[in-house]
Write a protein that holds these residues in place. Structure first.
Motif, PDB file in Angstrom:
ATOM      1  N   SER A  27       0.663  -1.265  -0.071  1.00  0.00           N
ATOM      2  CA  SER A  27       0.076   0.028  -0.124  1.00  0.00           C
ATOM      3  C   SER A  27       0.973   1.190  -0.047  1.00  0.00           C
ATOM      4  O   SER A  27       1.028   1.908   1.001  1.00  0.00           O
ATOM      5  CB  SER A  27      -0.877   0.098   1.234  1.00  0.00           C
ATOM      6  OG  SER A  27      -1.846  -1.336   1.362  1.00  0.00           O
ATOM      7  N   ILE A  28       1.481   1.533  -1.192  1.00  0.00           N
ATOM      8  CA  ILE A  28       2.451   2.501  -1.289  1.00  0.00           C
ATOM      9  C   ILE A  28       1.955   3.902  -1.864  1.00  0.00           C
ATOM     10  O   ILE A  28       1.265   3.820  -2.910  1.00  0.00           O
ATOM     11  CB  ILE A  28       3.742   2.092  -2.207  1.00  0.00           C
ATOM     12  CG1 ILE A  28       4.091   0.691  -1.530  1.00  0.00           C
ATOM     13  CG2 ILE A  28       4.778   3.159  -2.344  1.00  0.00           C
ATOM     14  CD1 ILE A  28       5.358   0.064  -2.422  1.00  0.00           C
ATOM     15  N   TYR A  29       2.202   4.875  -1.272  1.00  0.00           N
ATOM     16  CA  TYR A  29       1.762   6.208  -1.596  1.00  0.00           C
ATOM     17  C   TYR A  29       3.073   6.642  -2.388  1.00  0.00           C
ATOM     18  O   TYR A  29       2.855   7.359  -3.417  1.00  0.00           O
ATOM     19  CB  TYR A  29       1.448   7.032  -0.651  1.00  0.00           C
ATOM     20  CG  TYR A  29       1.181   8.706  -1.129  1.00  0.00           C
ATOM     21  CD1 TYR A  29       2.076   9.517  -0.626  1.00  0.00           C
ATOM     22  CD2 TYR A  29       0.107   8.921  -1.597  1.00  0.00           C
ATOM     23  CE1 TYR A  29       1.965  11.056  -1.000  1.00  0.00           C
ATOM     24  CE2 TYR A  29      -0.012  10.230  -1.877  1.00  0.00           C
ATOM     25  CZ  TYR A  29       0.845  11.195  -1.878  1.00  0.00           C
ATOM     26  OH  TYR A  29       0.719  12.423  -2.052  1.00  0.00           O
ATOM     27  N   SER A  30       4.157   6.692  -2.068  1.00  0.00           N
ATOM     28  CA  SER A  30       5.345   7.282  -2.682  1.00  0.00           C
ATOM     29  C   SER A  30       6.504   6.600  -2.204  1.00  0.00           C
ATOM     30  O   SER A  30       6.722   6.119  -0.880  1.00  0.00           O
ATOM     31  CB  SER A  30       5.504   8.617  -2.827  1.00  0.00           C
ATOM     32  OG  SER A  30       5.844   9.088  -1.331  1.00  0.00           O
ATOM     33  N   SER A 101       3.503   4.828   3.158  1.00  0.00           N
ATOM     34  CA  SER A 101       2.511   3.831   2.843  1.00  0.00           C
ATOM     35  C   SER A 101       1.142   4.532   3.168  1.00  0.00           C
ATOM     36  O   SER A 101       1.206   5.290   3.976  1.00  0.00           O
ATOM     37  CB  SER A 101       2.514   2.581   3.324  1.00  0.00           C
ATOM     38  OG  SER A 101       2.409   2.668   4.725  1.00  0.00           O
ATOM     39  N   TRP A 102       0.204   3.921   2.683  1.00  0.00           N
ATOM     40  CA  TRP A 102      -1.366   4.582   3.009  1.00  0.00           C
ATOM     41  C   TRP A 102      -1.634   4.170   4.309  1.00  0.00           C
ATOM     42  O   TRP A 102      -2.383   4.965   4.727  1.00  0.00           O
ATOM     43  CB  TRP A 102      -2.370   4.029   1.813  1.00  0.00           C
ATOM     44  CG  TRP A 102      -2.320   4.573   0.495  1.00  0.00           C
ATOM     45  CD1 TRP A 102      -1.483   4.106  -0.664  1.00  0.00           C
ATOM     46  CD2 TRP A 102      -2.522   5.969  -0.007  1.00  0.00           C
ATOM     47  NE1 TRP A 102      -1.355   4.679  -1.679  1.00  0.00           N
ATOM     48  CE2 TRP A 102      -2.024   5.868  -1.280  1.00  0.00           C
ATOM     49  CE3 TRP A 102      -3.216   6.996   0.638  1.00  0.00           C
ATOM     50  CZ2 TRP A 102      -2.349   7.127  -2.147  1.00  0.00           C
ATOM     51  CZ3 TRP A 102      -3.282   8.243  -0.103  1.00  0.00           C
ATOM     52  CH2 TRP A 102      -2.972   8.182  -1.337  1.00  0.00           C
ATOM     53  N   GLN A 106       5.086   6.898   6.756  1.00  0.00           N
ATOM     54  CA  GLN A 106       6.812   6.827   6.611  1.00  0.00           C
ATOM     55  C   GLN A 106       7.430   5.552   7.023  1.00  0.00           C
ATOM     56  O   GLN A 106       7.285   5.426   8.495  1.00  0.00           O
ATOM     57  CB  GLN A 106       7.550   7.858   6.562  1.00  0.00           C
ATOM     58  CG  GLN A 106       9.031   8.073   5.958  1.00  0.00           C
ATOM     59  CD  GLN A 106       9.710   9.184   5.764  1.00  0.00           C
ATOM     60  OE1 GLN A 106       9.154  10.251   6.439  1.00  0.00           O
ATOM     61  NE2 GLN A 106      10.830   9.334   5.254  1.00  0.00           N
TER      62      GLN A 106
END
Length: 120
Positions: A27-30, A101-102, A106
């Protein structure tokens, strides 16, 4: 959370080449930064190379000119092209990612490690 899966280690003769790859999933945001570290028996883990989200790279002095770090178009996979390998490059190589991650925000994540052995 994030998961890192590495591939590409093995046995190679001095002067040979290997390419390591590491894919980040979850669940990666960046992904802020990805890198490769290595740990030889009896030694501390050390940075080999790293690449930022913006493409800035950093290398250990011992591998400059021989190793190249890069990411693919998705930015979720990092590669380490290792040329002109030396016996002193023998180590377990670990992928590392600084991820937002969502779920957890971090975090610093590690792969399971892949053995690189340089020997004749």
């Amino acid at each position: 959370q994030a998961q890192l899966v590495e591939s590409g280690g093995g046995l190679v003769q001095p002067g040979g080449s290997l390419r390591l790859s590491c894919t980040v999933s979850g669940s990666i945001y960046s992904i802020n930064r990805m890198g490769w570290y290595r740990q030889a028996p009896g030694k501390q883990r050390e940075l080999v190379a790293a690449i930022s989200e913006g493409g800035n790279t950093v290398y250990a002095d011992s591998v400059k000119g021989r190793f190249t770090i890069s990411t693919d178009n998705t930015k979720n996979t990092v590669h380490l092209q290792m040329n002109s390998l030396k016996p002193e490059d023998t180590a377990v190589y670990f992928c590392n990612a600084d991820v937002i991650s969502w779920v957890d925000g971090q975090g610093d994540y590690w792969g399971q490690g892949t053995q690189v052995t340089v020997s004749s």
